[in-house]
Structures are given as structure tokens and as C-alpha cells.
Design an enzyme around this catalytic site. Structure first.
Site, short mmCIF file in Angstrom:
data_model
loop_
_atom_site.label_atom_id
_atom_site.label_comp_id
_atom_site.label_asym_id
_atom_site.label_seq_id
_atom_site.Cartn_x
_atom_site.Cartn_y
_atom_site.Cartn_z
CG ASP A 22 106.27 6.27 71.88
OD1 ASP A 22 105.31 5.84 72.54
OD2 ASP A 22 107.21 5.56 71.48
CG ASN A 24 103.61 2.97 74.54
OD1 ASN A 24 104.15 3.57 73.60
ND2 ASN A 24 102.56 2.21 74.39
CG ASP A 26 104.17 2.16 70.67
OD1 ASP A 26 104.51 3.36 70.60
OD2 ASP A 26 102.97 1.80 70.62
CG ASP A 30 101.53 7.14 73.56
OD1 ASP A 30 101.65 8.21 74.19
OD2 ASP A 30 102.38 6.22 73.60
CG ASP A 99 89.87 14.95 62.29
OD1 ASP A 99 89.04 15.00 61.37
OD2 ASP A 99 91.03 15.37 62.20
CG ASP A 200 88.56 13.95 56.82
OD1 ASP A 200 89.67 14.48 56.91
OD2 ASP A 200 88.29 13.05 55.99
CG HIS A 330 97.02 16.08 58.95
ND1 HIS A 330 96.06 17.05 59.15
CD2 HIS A 330 96.40 15.07 58.32
CE1 HIS A 330 94.91 16.62 58.67
NE2 HIS A 330 95.07 15.43 58.16
C1 NOJ Z 1 91.51 14.97 54.72
C2 NOJ Z 1 92.50 14.63 55.78
O1 NOJ Z 1 93.02 15.79 56.32
C3 NOJ Z 1 93.53 13.73 55.14
O2 NOJ Z 1 94.63 13.50 55.97
C4 NOJ Z 1 92.87 12.46 54.75
O3 NOJ Z 1 93.77 11.64 54.02
C5 NOJ Z 1 91.63 12.70 53.88
N1 NOJ Z 1 90.83 13.79 54.33
C6 NOJ Z 1 90.77 11.47 53.88
O4 NOJ Z 1 90.18 11.29 55.13
#
Ligand code: NOJ
Length: 560
Positions: A22, A24, A26, A30, A99, A200, A330
Site C-alpha cells: 500500500d 498511500n 489507505d 495499490d 487477468d 479466469d 490467491h
Molecule cells: C477464479 C478466481 O481465481 C477466483 O478468485 C474468483 O473468485 C473466481 N474465479 C470468480 O471470478
């Protein structure tokens, strides 16, 4: 002869911007925060940065719900900040992939705002609308984030499909106009000079026509409709079209995130002759520690399952397509807490897991914090969790379902996505150096011991070990392209394999347990060791034929 390409020889680093740095104060990571840390990444040696979504979004699913594909989220900065980031990445000889989230948008996207207005709105068919069936949802599919996959909309008295949250309506890929909008948007980003896309849930974009009910032998309220939209009937046609209209015009990297893809299907997605995508990001190995009731149904990993699975992918795609190699992202818990040992063997087991992965065939991905051995987190209260998947599951099981609280919390501790989303631990200062404000999600309390400053200053750290793994891949084509062969398939503690390329060989031996175990090179394996390339116990000797592996030990020998 292996087909060579820069994206095969690269190592990717994934950034989850909200939790990275981060700038800034908040409390939210970012874009400028990322730019500040590029030298850290350059020094690690990674080639490609994959940025999880930074587009305009109401953040129902942390940016995976996009309300404007061509604008930057306010919390993350401006388009100028993003352009500066891209330039600074390129100046350092790295690349950037973005992404691409086009199975669904946000319900706050202008297309959806229009679409919901009336049945004859020009944007109506950008989404998947259906009338109810007998006063109920159009079918029995369940959303990935719990509950029905359909949401009723009063205005037009119909339901729209959302395979994820109700603020993530699915786009209708059957509509050629929608597809053109997507391709134009893709080209717009590529013309800005990015180096590719991670796509995705891209294998969900084609749904079986008629959207039938899924079989429901247990009579549950909602059930997974996966087989009606995973690798659906027109998905290859759509990706081929996307390739022809947009992707093929650029020298880029494309990787399709594909839950539920198997090797046979992955070959189709990634065979260059078919002109779809370059690699898949698949999940089979991430499901091996789940029971029959899905991810929250905890089950210990049996190493033999991991071997069978990884080996199937290594040999199945060899010479045809290409795989992504990863143990973290993630959406997954931290691997050192999962397949390693986050306590007394944290450092050595993290290095072992890195060795196991980085010596395989494919393109390796490192998820932020993996390179310093960040671990899972246990928050006492559900109020400290932020992830919609966790919160919806908790609501369904604990609040509405009266299930045992401690069991549900345990499953969150082991599998929850927020394990990966606690802020990056930069140093031992307040808030781990992530922010000067109040972080959007709590920091893992172990940041005083586990942080990047410590790791960079310690020659024996996981960070420096990862640096060496990356360097080795750059030096030896064998590591990128070599054929894989599993040895000791039945051993429940040792994972060992060889790689072979143009007369050279690699022997990789890893111990997935905290016991001492003897390794004996099986007789039928032709390997003559010449040098030890890397190992996580500095005093390991050069004897590659018979030796005792210590807890979580890993050794790699090069030979012929
Ligand atoms: C896969 C992504 O990696 C995940 O974080 C997300 O919740 C779902 N697709 C929906 O976009």
C-alpha cells in the site's frame, strides 16, 4: 525437438494487488505500491508478472467482479499509474500479463445495468436470463459461492445466471455481439503493450443448451451443475475464434484458468495446432486433500495420489501442450502449511516443495509470499474474514445450518482463501511494512519472524533458494523441456523423478515427510550423476545412488 517459446522458459510471479503493498496509507495495496517493489521481484529473477484484476469493481469478489473492463479501480490508482507500472516492468526486462475475467462481469457493469431494464433491451442477451420454473429457479444449479446459481430480478420477473456471487452475472457467449465486445477489449489492452492474459474460469463460458437440471440423487436444494458448463459444447470454438480475432495478432502468453479440466481436454486447449491457448492452469492436484463433499471436506494428502496425478499431467501434455506449475495462488491455502510443515520445518519444507515444483516440465508460478514461506492464518472470529466464499459458506453452514462451529472454523483455517490474502510481510515494522494505515484484512501475526527484509538478508532463506531455482531453469534447457519419468511410484514419503533432454538427465529426490528415509536409486533407472545442482541441506554429499534423506530434504543431481 521441443518447441521453444519465451513463455515456456519464463517464471511467473502472481501479484494480488489488494494485499501486496500500500503506497498511500489507505490500508489497501495499490499499483504504485507494486511499482515500488519491482526491484525486489527483478532480484528474485522472475520474468513475468501476473496481476490479479485491477479494473473498476465494486469488490464483491475482490476485483473478480468487473464493472468497467477499461478502467482502473479507484482504490488501486489511475490509468497513468498503471501505464507507469507497465513501463517500469518493461524497463526491467520483465513482462506483464493481466487477468481477463469474461465468464462474468459485475452486476454494476453498464451492460448489465442495461440488460436488466427490459426484455427487449439491446443488452438483454449479453447475459443469461430465464423465466422461473414452477415458481422456482430455472434449474437446480448451485453457485460456487453457495446457494442457487440464479437470482430473481423483479423488474422483468426473470432470473439471471451467476455461477459465482449474485453480483457476478454470467456473460452470454452464445451472443456474437458480446463476443466481439470482448475481443475488442482484449485488443485494446494488447495495444497498450501488455504481454498476455491469464483467463479466469475460461472453460466455463459455454453452457449446455437448455440448461438442464443436474442429477440430484440426494434431493439437495441446489447441486453443482458443473458438467453442464465445464468444458461446455462450444468452448473450443469460442477460444479458437478469440485466438483468430485477437490473440494470434500479438506475441503474447495466454493461460486459461480451468477448474475441472482433465489431461485429455487440456491437450485440446493447448495443442498449438488447434490455435486456442498456450497453457492451462488446472486444479486436480489441489483437490487431492478434499473428500467427496468438496473443498471444505478435509482429507490428508496421500503422496501417492499426488504422484499419480502430477505424473499423468507431466506425461500427458509432453510434446503436445503445456502446463502451468503451481502450488499456491490467491484461491488456495499456503502450501507450506498444507503439504509442508509450517512449524519446525518451515524453511526446509518450503524449499523442498519449491524444488519439487520447479524441476518439473511446465511454466512455474510463484504466488506472492511463497518465496518467503508465508503461512496460513487463524483468525478467532469470523468477523475478521473478508472472502465472500468463506462468508457465504459460514452463513449457510453455521448461521442457517446449525453445523458445528469449531468444525467449520477448522475447515476455514485449512482451506479458506483468506489464508493467501493476508498482506505481504515486508518487514518487522508495524503492519509488516504493508501499510501505514489500517489494513483491509488482518496481518498474519508471525510477520516479525517471517518477512522479506529478513529473507533477503539471510543467505540461507527460502527467498535465496527460490532465486537459485529460477537461475537453474534459465541455465538448463533440460529443466524447461526435459521428459519426465516418475521413480518409486509406490513410496509414500519420497517423491522422485528424472528428466531427460538431448542426452542429459536430471534426478530429483524429495522427502515429503518429517522422518529420515532411505533413498535407493532403482536398478532399472539409467542415471550417472555428474554434479549436485541444488539441495536444501547444504552438507548433502554427492552420492546419488543410496542415501538417507533427512526431514523434507530435497536434492537435485545432473548427469547423463
Ligand atoms: C477464479 C478466481 O481465481 C477466483 O478468485 C474468483 O473468485 C473466481 N474465479 C470468480 O471470478
Amino acid at each position: 525437438m521441443a518447441h521453444k517459446a519465451w513463455w515456456k522458459e519464463s517464471v511467473v510471479y502472481q501479484i494480488y494487488p489488494r494485499s501486496f503493498n500500500d503506497s498511500n496509507g489507505d490500508g489497501i495495496g495499490d499499483i504504485k505500491g507494486i511499482t515500488e517493489k519491482l526491484d525486489y521481484l527483478r532480484n528474485l529473477g522472475v520474468d513475468v508478472i501476473w496481476l490479479s484484476p485491477v479494473y473498476k469493481s465494486p469488490n464483491d469478489d475482490n476485483g473478480y467482479d468487473i464493472s468497467d473492463y477499461q478502467a482502473i479501480m479507484d482504490e488501486f490508482g489511475t490509468m497513468e499509474d498503471w501505464e507507469e507500472l507497465l513501463d517500469e516492468i518493461h524497463i526491467r526486462d520483465m513482462k506483464l500479463i493481466m487477468d481477463l475475467v469474461v465468464n462474468h462481469s459485475s452486476d454494476e457493469h453498464k451492460w448489465f445495468q442495461e440488460s436488466r431494464k427490459s426484455k427487449d433491451n439491446p443488452y438483454r442477451d449479453y447475459y443469461i436470463w430465464r423465466p422461473g420454473k414452477d415458481g422456482k429457479e430455472p434449474n437446480n444449479w448451485e453457485s460456487t459461492f453457495s446457494g442457487s446459481a440464479w437470482q430473481y430480478d423483479k423488474r422483468t420477473e426473470e432470473y439471471y445466471l451467476h455461477l459465482f456471487s449474485k453480483k457476478q452475472p454470467d456473460l452470454n457467449w452464445e451472443n456474437p455481439k458480446l463476443r466481439q465486445e470482448v475481443y475488442n477489449m482484449i485488443k485494446w489492452w494488447l495495444d497498450k503493450g501488455i504481454d498476455g492474459f491469464r483467463m479466469d474460469v475460461i472453460n466455463f463460458i459455454s453452457k449446455v443448451s437448455g440448461l438442464p437440471d443436474a442429477p440430484n440423487p440426494e434431493g439437495r436444494k441446489y447441486v453443482g451443475g458443473g458438467k453442464y458448463y465445464i468444458n461446455g459444447p462450444r468452448v473450443h470454438e469460442f477460444l479458437y475464434e478469440m485466438n483468430e480475432e485477437a490473440l494470434s495478432k500479438y506475441d503474447i502468453m495466454t493461460v486459461g484458468e480451468m477448474p475441472g479440466v482433465d489431461v485429455e481436454e487440456a491437450k485440446k486447449y493447448t495443442d498449438p495446432e488447434r490455435k486456442e491457448l498456450q497453457m492451462v492452469f488446472q486444479f486436480e492436484h489441489m483437490d487431492l486433500d478434499s473428500g467427496p463433499n468438496g473443498k471444505w471436506d478435509l482429507k490428508p494428502l496421500d503422496l501417492r495420489d499426488l504422484k499419480t496425478n502430477i505424473s499423468r499431467w507431466q506425461t500427458g501434455l509432453n510434446g503436445i501442450g503445456w502446463n502451468s506449475l503451481y502450488l499456491n495462488n490467491h484461491d488456495q491455502p499456503r502450501i507450506v502449511s498444507r503439504f509442508g510443515n509450517e512449524k519446525e520445518y518451515r524453511v526446509v519444507s518450503a524449499k523442498m516443495l519449491g524444488t519439487f515444483l520447479h524441476m518439473l516440465q511446465g511454466t512455474p508460478y510463484i504466488y506472492q509470499g511463497e518465496e518467503i514461506g508465508m503461512t496460513n492464518v487463524k483468525f478467532d472470529s469470523i468477523d475478521d474474514y473478508r472472502d465472500i466464499e468463506i462468508l457465504n459458506m459460514y452463513q449457510e453452514k453455521v448461521v442457517e445450518g446449525n453445523q458445528d462451529l469449531s468444525k467449520v472454523m477448522e475447515s476455514i483455517y485449512v482451506k479458506g482463501r483468506d489464508n493467501a490474502r493476508t498482506p505481504f510481510q515486508w518487514d518487522a515494522s508495524v503492519n509488516a511494512g504493508f501499510t501505514t494505515g489500517k489494513p483491509w484484512i488482518k496481518i498474519n501475526p508471525n510477520y516479525k519472524e517471517i518477512n522479506a527484509e529478513q529473507a533477503v538478508s539471510d543467505d540461507e532463506s527460502i527467498y535465496h533458494y527460490y532465486r537459485q531455482l529460477i537461475e537453474l531453469r534459465k541455465k538448463h534447457e533440460l529443466i524447461v523441456h526435459g521428459d519426465y519419468k516418475l521413480i518409486l511410484p509406490k513410496h509414500d514419503k519420497i517423491y522422485a523423478y528424472t528428466r531427460t533432454f538431448e542426452g542429459q538427465k536430471l534426478l530429483v529426490v524429495t522427502n515429503f515427510s518429517e522422518e529420515n528415509v532411505e533413498f535407493r536409486l532403482p536398478e532399472g533407472i539409467a542415471f550417472e550423476g555428474k554434479e549436485k545442482l541444488i539441495g536444501n541441506y547444504p552438507d548433502a554429499n554427492d552420492n546419488y545412488q543410496v542415501f538417507t534423506l533427512r526431514p523434507y530434504e530435497a536434492r537435485v543431481y545432473k548427469g547423463v
